[in-house]
Design a protein around this motif. Structure first.
Motif, PDB file in Angstrom:
ATOM      1  N   CYS A  39       0.695  -1.111   0.104  1.00 46.58           N
ATOM      2  CA  CYS A  39       0.093   0.093  -0.097  1.00 46.58           C
ATOM      3  C   CYS A  39       0.950   1.337   0.051  1.00 46.58           C
ATOM      4  CB  CYS A  39      -0.957   0.175   1.337  1.00 46.58           C
ATOM      5  SG  CYS A  39      -2.761  -0.513   0.918  1.00 46.58           S
ATOM      6  N   LEU A  40       0.279   2.422  -0.611  1.00 44.09           N
ATOM      7  CA  LEU A  40       0.957   3.531  -0.562  1.00 44.09           C
ATOM      8  C   LEU A  40       0.393   4.355   0.660  1.00 44.09           C
ATOM      9  CD1 LEU A  40       2.805   4.956  -2.917  1.00 44.09           C
ATOM     10  CD2 LEU A  40       0.949   5.901  -3.771  1.00 44.09           C
ATOM     11  N   ALA A  41       1.323   4.848   1.675  1.00 44.67           N
ATOM     12  CA  ALA A  41       1.016   5.649   2.732  1.00 44.67           C
ATOM     13  C   ALA A  41       1.023   7.004   2.269  1.00 44.67           C
ATOM     14  CB  ALA A  41       1.723   5.111   3.887  1.00 44.67           C
ATOM     15  N   VAL A  42       0.245   7.879   2.393  1.00 42.23           N
ATOM     16  CA  VAL A  42      -0.112   9.276   2.164  1.00 42.23           C
ATOM     17  C   VAL A  42      -0.126  10.163   3.239  1.00 42.23           C
ATOM     18  CG1 VAL A  42      -0.802  11.018   0.597  1.00 42.23           C
ATOM     19  CG2 VAL A  42      -0.782   8.372   0.043  1.00 42.23           C
ATOM     20  N   SER A  43       0.603  11.148   3.467  1.00 44.55           N
ATOM     21  CA  SER A  43       0.333  11.885   4.784  1.00 44.55           C
ATOM     22  C   SER A  43       0.747  13.409   4.321  1.00 44.55           C
ATOM     23  CB  SER A  43       1.346  11.589   5.797  1.00 44.55           C
ATOM     24  OG  SER A  43       0.878  12.379   6.790  1.00 44.55           O
ATOM     25  N   SER A  44       0.242  14.338   5.079  1.00 43.38           N
ATOM     26  CA  SER A  44       0.634  15.748   4.782  1.00 43.38           C
ATOM     27  C   SER A  44       0.859  16.478   6.288  1.00 43.38           C
ATOM     28  CB  SER A  44      -0.567  16.721   4.215  1.00 43.38           C
ATOM     29  OG  SER A  44      -0.963  16.002   2.960  1.00 43.38           O
ATOM     30  N   ASP A  45       1.752  17.314   6.307  1.00 45.50           N
ATOM     31  CA  ASP A  45       1.968  18.176   7.514  1.00 45.50           C
ATOM     32  C   ASP A  45       2.349  19.595   7.387  1.00 45.50           C
ATOM     33  OD1 ASP A  45       1.286  17.847  10.332  1.00 45.50           O
ATOM     34  OD2 ASP A  45       2.251  16.128  10.556  1.00 45.50           O
ATOM     35  N   THR A  46       1.527  20.348   8.046  1.00 50.33           N
ATOM     36  CA  THR A  46       2.067  22.056   7.727  1.00 50.33           C
ATOM     37  C   THR A  46       2.642  22.587   8.791  1.00 50.33           C
ATOM     38  OG1 THR A  46      -0.201  22.257   6.212  1.00 50.33           O
ATOM     39  CG2 THR A  46       0.912  24.051   7.151  1.00 50.33           C
ATOM     40  N   LEU A  47       3.470  23.269   8.717  1.00 47.23           N
ATOM     41  CA  LEU A  47       4.127  23.958   9.769  1.00 47.23           C
ATOM     42  C   LEU A  47       4.142  25.559   9.471  1.00 47.23           C
ATOM     43  CD1 LEU A  47       7.759  22.531  10.299  1.00 47.23           C
ATOM     44  CD2 LEU A  47       5.552  22.014  11.564  1.00 47.23           C
ATOM     45  N   LEU A  48       3.486  26.390  10.497  1.00 44.76           N
ATOM     46  CA  LEU A  48       3.363  27.772  10.150  1.00 44.76           C
ATOM     47  C   LEU A  48       3.861  28.679  11.130  1.00 44.76           C
ATOM     48  CD1 LEU A  48       0.516  28.469   8.224  1.00 44.76           C
ATOM     49  CD2 LEU A  48      -0.647  28.834  10.415  1.00 44.76           C
ATOM     50  N   ALA A  49       4.484  29.849  10.492  1.00 51.71           N
ATOM     51  CA  ALA A  49       5.453  30.775  11.435  1.00 51.71           C
ATOM     52  C   ALA A  49       4.345  31.142  12.339  1.00 51.71           C
ATOM     53  CB  ALA A  49       5.776  31.716  10.528  1.00 51.71           C
ATOM     54  N   GLY A  50       4.759  31.392  13.612  1.00 54.21           N
ATOM     55  CA  GLY A  50       3.782  31.824  14.772  1.00 54.21           C
ATOM     56  C   GLY A  50       3.048  30.852  15.170  1.00 54.21           C
ATOM     57  N   VAL A  51       2.595  29.808  14.541  1.00 52.33           N
ATOM     58  CA  VAL A  51       1.993  28.613  15.252  1.00 52.33           C
ATOM     59  C   VAL A  51       2.825  27.386  15.656  1.00 52.33           C
ATOM     60  CG1 VAL A  51       0.159  26.876  14.953  1.00 52.33           C
ATOM     61  CG2 VAL A  51       0.099  29.304  13.980  1.00 52.33           C
ATOM     62  N   HIS A  52       3.651  26.920  14.642  1.00 52.00           N
ATOM     63  CA  HIS A  52       4.308  25.842  14.920  1.00 52.00           C
ATOM     64  C   HIS A  52       5.720  26.094  15.077  1.00 52.00           C
ATOM     65  CE1 HIS A  52       0.866  24.460  12.583  1.00 52.00           C
ATOM     66  NE2 HIS A  52       0.899  23.321  13.455  1.00 52.00           N
ATOM     67  N   PHE A  53       6.221  27.304  14.533  1.00 52.41           N
ATOM     68  CA  PHE A  53       7.665  27.710  14.757  1.00 52.41           C
ATOM     69  C   PHE A  53       7.545  29.288  14.902  1.00 52.41           C
ATOM     70  CE2 PHE A  53       7.034  27.285  10.206  1.00 52.41           C
ATOM     71  CZ  PHE A  53       7.853  28.512   9.753  1.00 52.41           C
ATOM     72  N   LEU A  54       8.593  29.755  15.383  1.00 52.98           N
ATOM     73  CA  LEU A  54       9.011  31.233  15.724  1.00 52.98           C
ATOM     74  C   LEU A  54       9.393  31.926  13.993  1.00 52.98           C
ATOM     75  CD1 LEU A  54      10.759  31.288  19.125  1.00 52.98           C
ATOM     76  CD2 LEU A  54       8.023  31.945  18.524  1.00 52.98           C
ATOM     77  N   PRO A  55       8.654  32.888  13.734  1.00 59.67           N
ATOM     78  CA  PRO A  55       9.157  33.448  12.404  1.00 59.67           C
ATOM     79  C   PRO A  55      10.679  33.548  12.401  1.00 59.67           C
ATOM     80  CG  PRO A  55       7.345  34.533  13.363  1.00 59.67           C
ATOM     81  CD  PRO A  55       7.876  33.668  14.344  1.00 59.67           C
ATOM     82  N   GLU A  56      11.449  33.992  13.465  1.00 58.86           N
ATOM     83  CA  GLU A  56      13.023  34.009  13.316  1.00 58.86           C
ATOM     84  C   GLU A  56      13.605  32.712  13.630  1.00 58.86           C
ATOM     85  OE1 GLU A  56      10.793  35.324  15.557  1.00 58.86           O
ATOM     86  OE2 GLU A  56      11.579  35.211  17.627  1.00 58.86           O
ATOM     87  N   ALA A  57      13.056  31.460  13.715  1.00 60.21           N
ATOM     88  CA  ALA A  57      13.589  30.149  13.688  1.00 60.21           C
ATOM     89  C   ALA A  57      14.649  29.964  12.795  1.00 60.21           C
ATOM     90  CB  ALA A  57      12.495  29.086  13.694  1.00 60.21           C
ATOM     91  N   ASP A  58      15.607  29.302  13.203  1.00 60.43           N
ATOM     92  CA  ASP A  58      16.827  28.837  12.203  1.00 60.43           C
ATOM     93  C   ASP A  58      16.392  28.175  10.822  1.00 60.43           C
ATOM     94  OD1 ASP A  58      19.875  28.568  12.086  1.00 60.43           O
ATOM     95  OD2 ASP A  58      19.173  26.620  11.387  1.00 60.43           O
ATOM     96  N   PRO A  59      16.467  28.705   9.716  1.00 60.93           N
ATOM     97  CA  PRO A  59      15.943  28.073   8.668  1.00 60.93           C
ATOM     98  C   PRO A  59      16.476  26.730   8.260  1.00 60.93           C
ATOM     99  CG  PRO A  59      17.193  30.297   7.911  1.00 60.93           C
ATOM    100  CD  PRO A  59      17.174  29.964   9.419  1.00 60.93           C
ATOM    101  N   GLU A  60      17.746  26.414   8.612  1.00 57.19           N
ATOM    102  CA  GLU A  60      18.236  25.173   8.446  1.00 57.19           C
ATOM    103  C   GLU A  60      17.747  24.251   9.330  1.00 57.19           C
ATOM    104  OE1 GLU A  60      22.448  24.948   8.174  1.00 57.19           O
ATOM    105  OE2 GLU A  60      22.745  22.953   7.999  1.00 57.19           O
ATOM    106  N   ARG A  61      17.341  24.634  10.508  1.00 62.10           N
ATOM    107  CA  ARG A  61      16.703  23.441  11.382  1.00 62.10           C
ATOM    108  C   ARG A  61      15.077  23.311  10.947  1.00 62.10           C
ATOM    109  NH1 ARG A  61      20.038  23.002  16.069  1.00 62.10           N
ATOM    110  NH2 ARG A  61      18.408  22.700  17.701  1.00 62.10           N
ATOM    111  N   LEU A  62      14.691  24.293  10.572  1.00 62.43           N
ATOM    112  CA  LEU A  62      13.178  24.288  10.289  1.00 62.43           C
ATOM    113  C   LEU A  62      13.036  23.242   8.946  1.00 62.43           C
ATOM    114  CD1 LEU A  62      10.502  25.577  10.603  1.00 62.43           C
ATOM    115  CD2 LEU A  62      11.016  27.459   9.188  1.00 62.43           C
ATOM    116  N   GLY A  63      14.134  23.571   7.889  1.00 58.76           N
ATOM    117  CA  GLY A  63      13.902  22.528   6.833  1.00 58.76           C
ATOM    118  C   GLY A  63      13.947  21.465   7.214  1.00 58.76           C
ATOM    119  N   ARG A  64      14.987  20.886   8.469  1.00 54.34           N
ATOM    120  CA  ARG A  64      14.985  19.477   8.798  1.00 54.34           C
ATOM    121  C   ARG A  64      13.710  19.091   9.761  1.00 54.34           C
ATOM    122  NH1 ARG A  64      20.262  17.193   9.045  1.00 54.34           N
ATOM    123  NH2 ARG A  64      19.269  15.842  10.663  1.00 54.34           N
TER     124      ARG A  64
END
Lengths: 323, 323
Positions: A39-64
């Protein structure tokens, strides 16, 4: 106010009309029949600035992290990652930010051998929506509703470190540098339990990842499977930081209701203790038995004296905030 | 300022390391080997309030459009839709809005027989990111780079109606009620050419959908295939509204650079004119020959006298706005 889960159920959960849809809306990932029993497993997850991370979060760590939380959804289905795509909303094409974000994202993609295959870039509030594809057997357990009375309850890794990272960032707690580093790493660059999820799949009943907090995610398992549970607080796996928090008088609620741990929570019959211990060893991930499922509904957190603790928190809900 | 396409290329386009990735970042959808010669087509498209739609947009029509633009990406790969998932960001859990949005989304899903299989809801600025899966043969053409000199150039439906809808909404143009209705419908509830895309796939070279405007999307085909083209403006299929716009002195730029048409643009050798006409008839979609590909780079829009017209517009770019 209706919770996120009510909303999803009410508006988007429909019986799947297509014979290829093995599992639809409502679990960590959907399952789509592919070939034979795969079976194919399909999933989505959204990260939003101000909700799931701080807008000033380190972009490299955010990418990870963006990829990690999606890989964790696959881990919670026992699926092998295949590929992912990225829908990126950016206020402006900031070259430096993008270079560092892409570096983190690609590094994580290389570590887990999961290629980026597509995406979409729009100008708007900073937000990352990832869609990930994996593969696993169609049959077998691993859904939230698969827990059974009498099952042991297990948690991988340690609980509450990401929540303590948030306490540290908000200046509500202080800790020595190494503990601070540990908690911030757990919050900002979680480790998806991809290998463990695949390894344990044939042996578990329910399997879920703790993204919304142990209390709430365990609540999902109990609700979906119509079971109750007793959790032994003294058995909960705490890191050095977690133990320090408790010694200093920090509450259980912060640890149990805090999200972002991305550990696996699973249930299995007592006869599988040895094989699960072996598999966890092989994956190099601690797996701790923290309680037991029962037929009678409800969730009791037992303290050192075996008495149920009254907990105020019920985990994080995107439309109610931490309850 | 770098364009959206530069950004995608520079930061996210890497050679695919996995043998299953048949086509990676950069086309309408990615292709992932599935079974035999069947490939999974994977695409994502995001709609953002204030960028892709007005915050006060009718939620039911928005639900239809969100799925339509993703179905159009599959049409542009000649793929049969299988399933989709939705990542929804909402400022607040507005029951009435959600009920109507879900009604539009589910109605469209039922019409195209494509089940919603998963998703994610977060609190944040109004945004919809859909992820869609389809199926098509792995081999064959249909990529942007597959155009060849000497190919005929075809466009389905009519051009520029969505752009005129935007002119009407912005009060920059007036039109009688039926024409206004037509243009707003084309803007707010576009019709993805799903059947046509699958039907023509074996016969075309390049295949793309016009989401960013005919001028820009044709530019993608020419750039990817290293070809040039001549388009006969007098051959362009205009609706009654489009003809009225021209008669009233409206410019070509608005029609050619306006996005949101979601028509298919395709190229094919001249020997396939009869079969393409037959297939378009069978699908009930007009398919018009509008020009010709050539080896010499460049793009000429020829007027009624056969003279190249100088066009100011180059289509919509998310980080530069309409050029």
């Amino acid at each position: 106010m209706p919770s996120e889960f009510d909303l999803i159920r009410r508006h988007f959960q429909r019986p799947a009309p297509d014979g290829r849809v093995v599992l639809g809306v409502g679990d960590d990932a959907a399952l789509l029949a592919e070939r034979g029993d795969r079976c194919l497993a399909v999933s989505s997850d959204t990260l939003l600035a101000g909700v799931h991370f701080l807008p000033e979060a380190d972009p490299e760590r955010l990418g990870r992290k963006a990829l990690a939380v999606n890989l964790s959804d696959l881990a919670a289905m026992g699926a092998r990652p295949l590929a992912f795509s990225l829908a990126l909303s950016l206020p402006a094409p900031d070259e430096d930010w993008l270079t560092r974000f892409a570096a983190g994202l690609h590094a994580m993609a290389a570590e887990y051998d999961v290629p980026l295959i597509g995406g979409d870039t729009v100008r708007g509030p900073l937000a990352l929506s990832l869609h990930i594809l994996g593969e696993r057997p169609c049959g077998g357990a691993g859904r939230r509703g698969d827990a059974q009375p009498g099952d042991d309850l297990y948690l991988s890794g340690t609980v509450g470190d990401a929540a303590l990272g948030l306490e540290l960032l908000r200046g509500r707690w202080q800790a020595p540098a190494p503990l601070r580093r540990h908690c911030l790493d757990r919050l900002e660059t979680p480790t998806p339990r991809v290998a463990l999820g695949q390894a344990v799949l044939p042996w578990v009943h329910a399997l879920i990842d703790c993204s919304d907090g142990l209390a709430q995610d365990l609540g999902h398992v109990l609700a979906a499977s119509g079971t109750g549970a007793t959790v032994d607080l003294t058995a909960l796996p705490l890191s050095t930081a977690g133990r320090r928090w408790r010694v200093e008088g920090g509450d259980w609620e912060t640890l149990l209701a805090g999200g972002d741990d991305y550990e696996l929570l699973l249930t299995a019959p007592p006869g599988r203790r040895a094989v699960l211990a072996e598999l966890a060893d092989a994956c190099g991930v601690p797996l701790t038995r923290i309680g037991r499922l029962r037929a009678e509904p409800g969730l009791d957190w037992l303290d050192a004296d075996g008495r149920p603790l009254a907990l105020a928190a019920a985990g994080f809900d995107h439309f109610r905030g931490a309850a």
